[in-house]
Design a protein around this motif. Structure first.
Motif, PDB file in Angstrom:
ATOM      1  N   MET A 219      46.616  35.461 112.771  1.00 49.93           N
ATOM      2  CA  MET A 219      46.158  34.238 113.412  1.00 49.93           C
ATOM      3  C   MET A 219      44.884  34.490 114.219  1.00 49.93           C
ATOM      4  O   MET A 219      43.996  33.634 114.291  1.00 49.93           O
ATOM      5  CB  MET A 219      47.256  33.690 114.322  1.00 49.93           C
ATOM      6  CG  MET A 219      48.506  33.240 113.582  1.00 49.93           C
ATOM      7  SD  MET A 219      48.171  31.990 112.311  1.00 49.93           S
ATOM      8  CE  MET A 219      47.545  30.644 113.320  1.00 49.93           C
ATOM      9  N   GLY A 220      44.774  35.678 114.831  1.00 45.97           N
ATOM     10  CA  GLY A 220      43.568  36.002 115.581  1.00 45.97           C
ATOM     11  C   GLY A 220      42.349  36.102 114.689  1.00 45.97           C
ATOM     12  O   GLY A 220      41.278  35.563 115.023  1.00 45.97           O
ATOM     13  N   GLN A 221      42.486  36.770 113.534  1.00 45.49           N
ATOM     14  CA  GLN A 221      41.357  36.883 112.610  1.00 45.49           C
ATOM     15  C   GLN A 221      40.953  35.523 112.060  1.00 45.49           C
ATOM     16  O   GLN A 221      39.758  35.228 111.929  1.00 45.49           O
ATOM     17  CB  GLN A 221      41.716  37.826 111.460  1.00 45.49           C
ATOM     18  CG  GLN A 221      41.724  39.300 111.825  1.00 45.49           C
ATOM     19  CD  GLN A 221      40.369  39.823 112.232  1.00 45.49           C
ATOM     20  OE1 GLN A 221      40.239  40.513 113.230  1.00 45.49           O
ATOM     21  NE2 GLN A 221      39.343  39.507 111.481  1.00 45.49           N
ATOM     22  N   VAL A 222      41.937  34.693 111.754  1.00 45.51           N
ATOM     23  CA  VAL A 222      41.616  33.344 111.267  1.00 45.51           C
ATOM     24  C   VAL A 222      40.902  32.539 112.351  1.00 45.51           C
ATOM     25  O   VAL A 222      39.947  31.798 112.073  1.00 45.51           O
ATOM     26  CB  VAL A 222      42.896  32.635 110.794  1.00 45.51           C
ATOM     27  CG1 VAL A 222      42.607  31.177 110.451  1.00 45.51           C
ATOM     28  CG2 VAL A 222      43.481  33.345 109.581  1.00 45.51           C
ATOM     29  N   SER A 223      41.347  32.685 113.600  1.00 44.30           N
ATOM     30  CA  SER A 223      40.698  31.969 114.702  1.00 44.30           C
ATOM     31  C   SER A 223      39.249  32.425 114.868  1.00 44.30           C
ATOM     32  O   SER A 223      38.342  31.596 115.069  1.00 44.30           O
ATOM     33  CB  SER A 223      41.473  32.196 116.002  1.00 44.30           C
ATOM     34  OG  SER A 223      42.805  31.727 115.882  1.00 44.30           O
ATOM     35  N   LEU A 224      39.023  33.737 114.769  1.00 41.55           N
ATOM     36  CA  LEU A 224      37.650  34.246 114.848  1.00 41.55           C
ATOM     37  C   LEU A 224      36.796  33.694 113.703  1.00 41.55           C
ATOM     38  O   LEU A 224      35.618  33.356 113.894  1.00 41.55           O
ATOM     39  CB  LEU A 224      37.655  35.770 114.814  1.00 41.55           C
ATOM     40  CG  LEU A 224      38.217  36.487 116.046  1.00 41.55           C
ATOM     41  CD1 LEU A 224      38.253  37.998 115.803  1.00 41.55           C
ATOM     42  CD2 LEU A 224      37.397  36.183 117.282  1.00 41.55           C
ATOM     43  N   GLY A 225      37.392  33.614 112.500  1.00 39.45           N
ATOM     44  CA  GLY A 225      36.655  33.062 111.364  1.00 39.45           C
ATOM     45  C   GLY A 225      36.302  31.596 111.558  1.00 39.45           C
ATOM     46  O   GLY A 225      35.189  31.165 111.243  1.00 39.45           O
ATOM     47  N   ILE A 230      32.338  27.404 112.472  1.00 41.36           N
ATOM     48  CA  ILE A 230      31.908  26.163 113.120  1.00 41.36           C
ATOM     49  C   ILE A 230      30.579  26.356 113.850  1.00 41.36           C
ATOM     50  O   ILE A 230      29.638  25.550 113.713  1.00 41.36           O
ATOM     51  CB  ILE A 230      32.997  25.668 114.094  1.00 41.36           C
ATOM     52  CG1 ILE A 230      34.243  25.238 113.319  1.00 41.36           C
ATOM     53  CG2 ILE A 230      32.479  24.510 114.947  1.00 41.36           C
ATOM     54  CD1 ILE A 230      35.409  24.861 114.200  1.00 41.36           C
ATOM     55  N   LEU A 231      30.473  27.439 114.633  1.00 45.47           N
ATOM     56  CA  LEU A 231      29.224  27.692 115.357  1.00 45.47           C
ATOM     57  C   LEU A 231      28.068  27.949 114.396  1.00 45.47           C
ATOM     58  O   LEU A 231      26.928  27.521 114.650  1.00 45.47           O
ATOM     59  CB  LEU A 231      29.403  28.889 116.294  1.00 45.47           C
ATOM     60  CG  LEU A 231      30.381  28.692 117.463  1.00 45.47           C
ATOM     61  CD1 LEU A 231      30.461  29.958 118.305  1.00 45.47           C
ATOM     62  CD2 LEU A 231      29.961  27.511 118.328  1.00 45.47           C
ATOM     63  N   THR A 244      23.419  25.072 104.303  1.00 46.69           N
ATOM     64  CA  THR A 244      24.130  25.244 105.573  1.00 46.69           C
ATOM     65  C   THR A 244      25.633  25.349 105.375  1.00 46.69           C
ATOM     66  O   THR A 244      26.299  26.217 105.960  1.00 46.69           O
ATOM     67  CB  THR A 244      23.810  24.070 106.511  1.00 46.69           C
ATOM     68  OG1 THR A 244      22.396  24.012 106.714  1.00 46.69           O
ATOM     69  CG2 THR A 244      24.501  24.252 107.851  1.00 46.69           C
ATOM     70  N   ALA A 245      26.192  24.464 104.563  1.00 46.79           N
ATOM     71  CA  ALA A 245      27.648  24.450 104.365  1.00 46.79           C
ATOM     72  C   ALA A 245      28.127  25.748 103.721  1.00 46.79           C
ATOM     73  O   ALA A 245      29.130  26.341 104.140  1.00 46.79           O
ATOM     74  CB  ALA A 245      28.049  23.249 103.507  1.00 46.79           C
ATOM     75  N   VAL A 246      27.389  26.199 102.699  1.00 51.06           N
ATOM     76  CA  VAL A 246      27.787  27.435 102.010  1.00 51.06           C
ATOM     77  C   VAL A 246      27.695  28.636 102.958  1.00 51.06           C
ATOM     78  O   VAL A 246      28.584  29.486 103.004  1.00 51.06           O
ATOM     79  CB  VAL A 246      26.910  27.659 100.766  1.00 51.06           C
ATOM     80  CG1 VAL A 246      27.259  28.973 100.090  1.00 51.06           C
ATOM     81  CG2 VAL A 246      27.091  26.509  99.784  1.00 51.06           C
ATOM     82  N   LEU A 247      26.632  28.709 103.726  1.00 50.25           N
ATOM     83  CA  LEU A 247      26.464  29.829 104.651  1.00 50.25           C
ATOM     84  C   LEU A 247      27.531  29.808 105.753  1.00 50.25           C
ATOM     85  O   LEU A 247      28.000  30.864 106.197  1.00 50.25           O
ATOM     86  CB  LEU A 247      25.067  29.795 105.272  1.00 50.25           C
ATOM     87  CG  LEU A 247      23.900  29.994 104.294  1.00 50.25           C
ATOM     88  CD1 LEU A 247      22.578  29.982 105.031  1.00 50.25           C
ATOM     89  CD2 LEU A 247      24.056  31.289 103.512  1.00 50.25           C
TER      90      LEU A 247
END
Length: 359
Positions: A219-225, A230-231, A244-247
């Motif tokens: 869950m932590g790795q997914v949260s970091l992803g 988003i940023l 932009t979306a792909v990157l």
């Protein structure tokens, strides 16, 4: 050592070796199935903290599992719907640019000859094209084209088979993940019953620590992803980066890889901003500065807070585990290796060291 019955000893040894070979061959034959089960177990342990969170809010187990699975599938469906249209659009642009050259073949050849004559004035362009024309008319060219076409056909079949196998495996892993996530408590109780009653409580405590650590790690790795994705989408939109979306999706997926994922994904994004015609050095420089700052913030502020409930694994162990897992099972092995290393650390700290201290 004196052997009283050499025949019996040789027979038992032969049967032992045969049984060992049979087990090894069986494990190799079932390697794909074992990989499916291991992946599903890893994913179910990763989803268990979210399911437990929903259960504490009053939902029954089946409803919490259903909501969690639907949420995960919705996220991946959204990612596919974001990436697929962009990929199709880029392919169509490439085809539209190549089509005129294919249709106007003679004009293209004349333009190429004119460009070569201007660029290389000392080169005998007519002789070069005459040699190429004679070679294309010969049997060597035809054999080369036939071999190339056959190779392309075989490659298409291999890629198609790999895609079909991947889809089939994904469906199996999804079904197993749903089953294991729904039945995690009963599976734990069944495993706990295998231990002697005198050691069961201690075993349950360590096993719960291991499963909780794996779940919090995933869950932590997914949260970091998600945070990185988003940023990245926001910042890349501000600087008008290409695709932009792909990157942003690349930033999300690479952040799932421990230790080097964010750096690798950031490098790919910066290089993509340098593509001629769609990017620029200024855009790439802005992206590079952003990711240098973000990686420091993630390493010192975001990751420690998100990963505070997971077992801390030393950096050297992370590198060794990731390399070993990647060599054995590829990218999936690199992802699974870190929680496995954390589990061994728990056993080492709470089982092996206390026993050695008691001696």
């Amino acid at each position: 050592m004196k052997i009283h019955n050499p025949f019996r000893t040789a027979l038992v040894a032969t049967l032992g070796v045969g049984l060992g070979l049979l087990i090894i061959n069986g494990a190799q034959t079932l390697s794909t199935v074992i990989l499916y089960i291991g992946t599903a177990l890893f994913l179910s342990l990763g989803l268990d903290p979210l399911v437990s969170f929903l259960e504490r809010r009053g939902l029954p187990r089946w409803a919490a599992v259903l909501i969690t699975i639907l949420a995960v599938l919705s996220i991946f469906a959204a990612i596919v719907l974001i990436v697929l249209p962009v990929v199709v659009d880029q392919i169509s642009q490439l085809v539209s640019q190549i089509t005129p050259f294919v249709i106007d073949g003679q004009g293209t050849i004349e333009s190429l000859k004119q460009w070569m004559s201007t660029t290389f004035p000392n080169l005998a362009v007519d002789d070069v094209f005459a040699y190429l024309t004679n070679w294309m008319a010969s049997g060597d060219w035809q054999r080369s084209v036939a071999a190339w076409t056959e190779s392309i056909g075989q490659g298409v079949l291999v890629v198609g088979g790999a895609v079909f196998a991947g889809l089939f495996g994904s469906i199996i892993v999804l079904v197993l993940t749903i089953y294991l996530t729904a039945s995690t408590p009963s599976l734990k109780r069944s495993v706990y019953q295998l231990m002697p009653a005198s050691r069961r409580e201690r075993f349950m405590d360590i096993a719960d620590q291991i499963t909780d650590s794996v779940g919090h790690y995933v869950m932590g790795q997914v949260s970091l992803g998600i945070i990185n994705g988003i940023l990245s989408a926001i910042f890349l939109s501000i600087i008008h980066a290409p695709f932009t979306a792909v990157l942003a999706v690349i930033a999300f997926f690479f952040s799932l890889i421990p230790l080097v994922g964010t750096l690798t994904g950031s490098t790919i994004i910066v290089l993509a901003c340098l593509l001629p015609g769609v990017g620029s050095p200024g855009t790439a420089l802005a992206a590079a500065i952003w990711y240098l700052i973000y990686m420091q913030v993630e390493a010192y502020f975001i990751a420690p807070r998100i990963m505070s409930r997971a077992v801390a694994v030393p950096g050297a162990v992370v590198v060794i585990a990731a390399l070993s897992g990647g060599a054995l099972l590829g990218l999936l092995g690199a992802l699974i290796a870190i929680p496995v290393a954390a589990s061994f650390l728990i056993i080492y700290r709470q089982v092996l060291i206390p026993r050695m201290n008691e001696r």
